[in-house]
Design a protein around this motif. Sequence first.
Motif, PDB file in Angstrom:
ATOM      1  N   PRO A   1       0.837  -1.364  -0.101  1.00 51.69           N
ATOM      2  CA  PRO A   1      -0.116  -0.119   0.045  1.00 51.69           C
ATOM      3  C   PRO A   1       0.718   1.399  -0.212  1.00 51.69           C
ATOM      4  CG  PRO A   1      -0.893  -1.575   1.544  1.00 51.69           C
ATOM      5  CD  PRO A   1       0.499  -2.132   1.071  1.00 51.69           C
ATOM      6  N   GLN A   2       1.957   1.213   0.744  1.00 50.16           N
ATOM      7  CA  GLN A   2       2.725   2.680   0.789  1.00 50.16           C
ATOM      8  C   GLN A   2       3.532   2.671  -0.518  1.00 50.16           C
ATOM      9  OE1 GLN A   2       5.901   2.567   3.815  1.00 50.16           O
ATOM     10  NE2 GLN A   2       5.471   4.559   4.339  1.00 50.16           N
ATOM     11  N   ALA A   3       3.784   1.596  -1.176  1.00 49.01           N
ATOM     12  CA  ALA A   3       4.286   1.768  -2.493  1.00 49.01           C
ATOM     13  C   ALA A   3       3.499   2.261  -3.513  1.00 49.01           C
ATOM     14  CB  ALA A   3       5.259   0.464  -3.074  1.00 49.01           C
ATOM     15  N   LEU A   4       2.289   1.693  -3.426  1.00 54.06           N
ATOM     16  CA  LEU A   4       1.347   2.325  -4.581  1.00 54.06           C
ATOM     17  C   LEU A   4       0.909   3.900  -4.196  1.00 54.06           C
ATOM     18  CD1 LEU A   4      -1.009  -0.816  -4.284  1.00 54.06           C
ATOM     19  CD2 LEU A   4       0.835  -0.267  -6.255  1.00 54.06           C
ATOM     20  N   ALA A   5       1.163   4.227  -2.862  1.00 58.73           N
ATOM     21  CA  ALA A   5       0.923   5.374  -2.375  1.00 58.73           C
ATOM     22  C   ALA A   5       1.871   6.601  -3.091  1.00 58.73           C
ATOM     23  CB  ALA A   5       0.509   5.731  -0.851  1.00 58.73           C
ATOM     24  N   HIS A   6       3.026   5.940  -2.844  1.00 59.72           N
ATOM     25  CA  HIS A   6       4.093   6.544  -3.432  1.00 59.72           C
ATOM     26  C   HIS A   6       4.244   6.752  -4.916  1.00 59.72           C
ATOM     27  CE1 HIS A   6       5.860   6.820   0.445  1.00 59.72           C
ATOM     28  NE2 HIS A   6       6.711   5.537   0.429  1.00 59.72           N
ATOM     29  N   LEU A   7       3.672   5.691  -5.644  1.00 58.07           N
ATOM     30  CA  LEU A   7       3.513   5.528  -7.014  1.00 58.07           C
ATOM     31  C   LEU A   7       2.488   6.873  -7.365  1.00 58.07           C
ATOM     32  CD1 LEU A   7       4.128   4.488  -9.944  1.00 58.07           C
ATOM     33  CD2 LEU A   7       2.177   2.921  -9.413  1.00 58.07           C
ATOM     34  N   ALA A   8       1.336   6.788  -6.619  1.00 56.46           N
ATOM     35  CA  ALA A   8       0.233   7.944  -6.887  1.00 56.46           C
ATOM     36  C   ALA A   8       0.636   9.214  -6.914  1.00 56.46           C
ATOM     37  CB  ALA A   8      -1.039   7.667  -6.215  1.00 56.46           C
ATOM     38  N   GLY A   9       1.481   9.322  -5.912  1.00 53.92           N
ATOM     39  CA  GLY A   9       2.085  10.515  -5.613  1.00 53.92           C
ATOM     40  C   GLY A   9       2.969  10.955  -6.567  1.00 53.92           C
ATOM     41  N   LEU A  10       3.928  10.232  -6.920  1.00 56.58           N
ATOM     42  CA  LEU A  10       4.946  10.512  -8.148  1.00 56.58           C
ATOM     43  C   LEU A  10       4.184  10.956  -9.417  1.00 56.58           C
ATOM     44  CD1 LEU A  10       7.810  10.576  -9.209  1.00 56.58           C
ATOM     45  CD2 LEU A  10       7.634   8.041  -9.454  1.00 56.58           C
TER      46      LEU A  10
END
Length: 205
Positions: free
Chosen positions: A21-30
């Motif tokens: 989930p955190q990686a996917l959140a970072h992806l969305a932010g990027l």
Amino acid sequence: MNSCFVGSSFLITLPPEIQDPQALAHLAGLNFYLSLYEQDPGWVTFIQNELNHNTPLEDIPGRLKLFLMEEKLSSMRQDVIQEFVALYQRVGPYLPIEPYLVDEALRSYLDHIHATDSFTVLQASYQDLRENEGGSVFFRNAVSHNRDLLEAESSARRCLEVEQRIRWEEIPKSKASLERAEHEHALDLFKSEDLRRELEKKRAG
């Protein structure tokens, strides 16, 4: 796994096995920050290639976070620059000059105070500009740091404007002078013609 292009925004993708989930959140932010400003396609391709080919799966979340932090910083820096340039053109102490010159002046000041890569300082500066405009401490300090450059560019623009105004003012004068010369030339022709007729009358008489 390929980079996608939608409208004017590049989107970074991850392998399907990355479900953290955190990686996917970072992806969305990027992807959000990449969409805010026009991006160099080469930079986006570099990010995707790094994630695709040069980063082990277990390291992707951490690498993704680093890219996110870099884009967040870059976006904030761009926000500060755009706000400063627009504000300078409105309320700067000198004549407005080319935006790229104001951009360069601000970057010089950011380097001087070692804030180019400081998200905290950039964020505080942006807030100061937005809330206080011409009274902003950051704005006054940045202008003061670049006073010589800004004054010189402003003076150059003033000289150019004066020169252009003189040229435009000379056009009507030149036109009037030409019209006078044409009028005087016409009078001379009439006088010459009258004289010729008088001479012909005398000869005929």
